[in-house]
Design a protein around this motif. Structure first.
Motif, PDB file in Angstrom:
ATOM      1  N   ALA A  22      44.057  40.810  35.715  1.00 14.11           N
ATOM      2  CA  ALA A  22      44.354  41.920  35.284  1.00 14.11           C
ATOM      3  C   ALA A  22      45.242  41.901  34.165  1.00 14.11           C
ATOM      4  O   ALA A  22      45.310  43.016  32.716  1.00 14.11           O
ATOM      5  N   LEU A  23      46.610  41.684  34.597  1.00 14.13           N
ATOM      6  CA  LEU A  23      47.660  41.605  33.847  1.00 14.13           C
ATOM      7  C   LEU A  23      47.885  40.413  33.130  1.00 14.13           C
ATOM      8  O   LEU A  23      48.018  39.646  33.796  1.00 14.13           O
ATOM      9  N   ASP A  24      48.526  40.654  31.890  1.00 14.00           N
ATOM     10  CA  ASP A  24      48.272  39.253  31.042  1.00 14.00           C
ATOM     11  C   ASP A  24      50.419  38.810  31.214  1.00 14.00           C
ATOM     12  O   ASP A  24      50.638  38.211  30.714  1.00 14.00           O
ATOM     13  N   PHE A  25      50.781  39.028  32.333  1.00 13.67           N
ATOM     14  CA  PHE A  25      52.385  38.651  32.301  1.00 13.67           C
ATOM     15  C   PHE A  25      52.281  38.886  34.330  1.00 13.67           C
ATOM     16  O   PHE A  25      51.504  39.627  35.131  1.00 13.67           O
ATOM     17  N   ASP A  26      53.867  38.051  34.237  1.00 11.23           N
ATOM     18  CA  ASP A  26      53.660  37.757  35.766  1.00 11.23           C
ATOM     19  C   ASP A  26      54.988  38.519  36.712  1.00 11.23           C
ATOM     20  O   ASP A  26      56.412  38.185  35.497  1.00 11.23           O
ATOM     21  N   SER A  62      58.854  47.018  30.002  1.00 13.32           N
ATOM     22  CA  SER A  62      58.430  47.423  28.883  1.00 13.32           C
ATOM     23  C   SER A  62      57.044  46.754  28.575  1.00 13.32           C
ATOM     24  O   SER A  62      56.366  46.908  27.767  1.00 13.32           O
ATOM     25  N   LYS A  63      56.451  46.102  29.241  1.00 11.92           N
ATOM     26  CA  LYS A  63      55.348  45.767  29.141  1.00 11.92           C
ATOM     27  C   LYS A  63      53.719  45.841  29.502  1.00 11.92           C
ATOM     28  O   LYS A  63      52.364  46.283  29.423  1.00 11.92           O
ATOM     29  N   VAL A  64      54.909  46.935  30.553  1.00 15.14           N
ATOM     30  CA  VAL A  64      53.756  47.950  31.533  1.00 15.14           C
ATOM     31  C   VAL A  64      53.176  49.341  30.175  1.00 15.14           C
ATOM     32  O   VAL A  64      53.907  49.939  30.070  1.00 15.14           O
ATOM     33  N   ASN A  65      51.715  49.814  30.404  1.00 12.84           N
ATOM     34  CA  ASN A  65      51.620  51.122  29.127  1.00 12.84           C
ATOM     35  C   ASN A  65      50.724  52.055  29.725  1.00 12.84           C
ATOM     36  O   ASN A  65      50.306  51.218  31.075  1.00 12.84           O
ATOM     37  N   ASP A  66      49.901  52.238  28.916  1.00 13.83           N
ATOM     38  CA  ASP A  66      49.284  53.410  29.954  1.00 13.83           C
ATOM     39  C   ASP A  66      47.550  52.505  29.994  1.00 13.83           C
ATOM     40  O   ASP A  66      46.457  53.253  31.085  1.00 13.83           O
ATOM     41  N   GLU A  67      47.256  51.458  29.192  1.00 14.32           N
ATOM     42  CA  GLU A  67      46.424  51.019  29.712  1.00 14.32           C
ATOM     43  C   GLU A  67      46.705  49.985  30.992  1.00 14.32           C
ATOM     44  O   GLU A  67      45.764  49.503  31.724  1.00 14.32           O
ATOM     45  N   ASN A  68      47.913  50.227  31.606  1.00 14.92           N
ATOM     46  CA  ASN A  68      47.196  48.487  32.454  1.00 14.92           C
ATOM     47  C   ASN A  68      48.410  49.068  33.684  1.00 14.92           C
ATOM     48  O   ASN A  68      49.333  48.238  34.751  1.00 14.92           O
ATOM     49  N   ARG A  69      49.248  50.376  33.829  1.00 17.99           N
ATOM     50  CA  ARG A  69      49.561  50.851  34.974  1.00 17.99           C
ATOM     51  C   ARG A  69      49.155  51.096  35.554  1.00 17.99           C
ATOM     52  O   ARG A  69      50.128  51.102  36.940  1.00 17.99           O
TER      53      ARG A  69
END
Length: 72
Positions: A22-26, A62-69
């Protein structure tokens, strides 16, 4: 319940938390104990986050936002 309500609920459901794609970063996490030296006991933990290529915590957060929090 409207279709939009169901979509929002599904996005924040526990089943989505288990979806590792679900996340586009590790990232990696470590929990550092916070120690009361005087009383010689652990009274809490600090969560530390880093990218898998040693990116800073700021870079990861900084890659965390409302969509993936909540998935994060």
């Amino acid at each position: 319940m409207s279709t939009e309500d169901v979509m929002i609920y599904d996005r924040f459901s526990c089943a989505n938390c288990a979806d590792k794609g679900a996340l586009d970063f590790d990232f990696t996490m470590a929990f550092q104990p916070i120690v009361n030296i005087r009383e010689r006991h652990i009274f809490g933990y600090e969560a530390l986050v880093r990218g898998t290529n040693n990116e800073s915590a700021y870079s990861v957060l900084s890659k965390v936002n409302d969509e993936n929090r909540y998935i994060f």
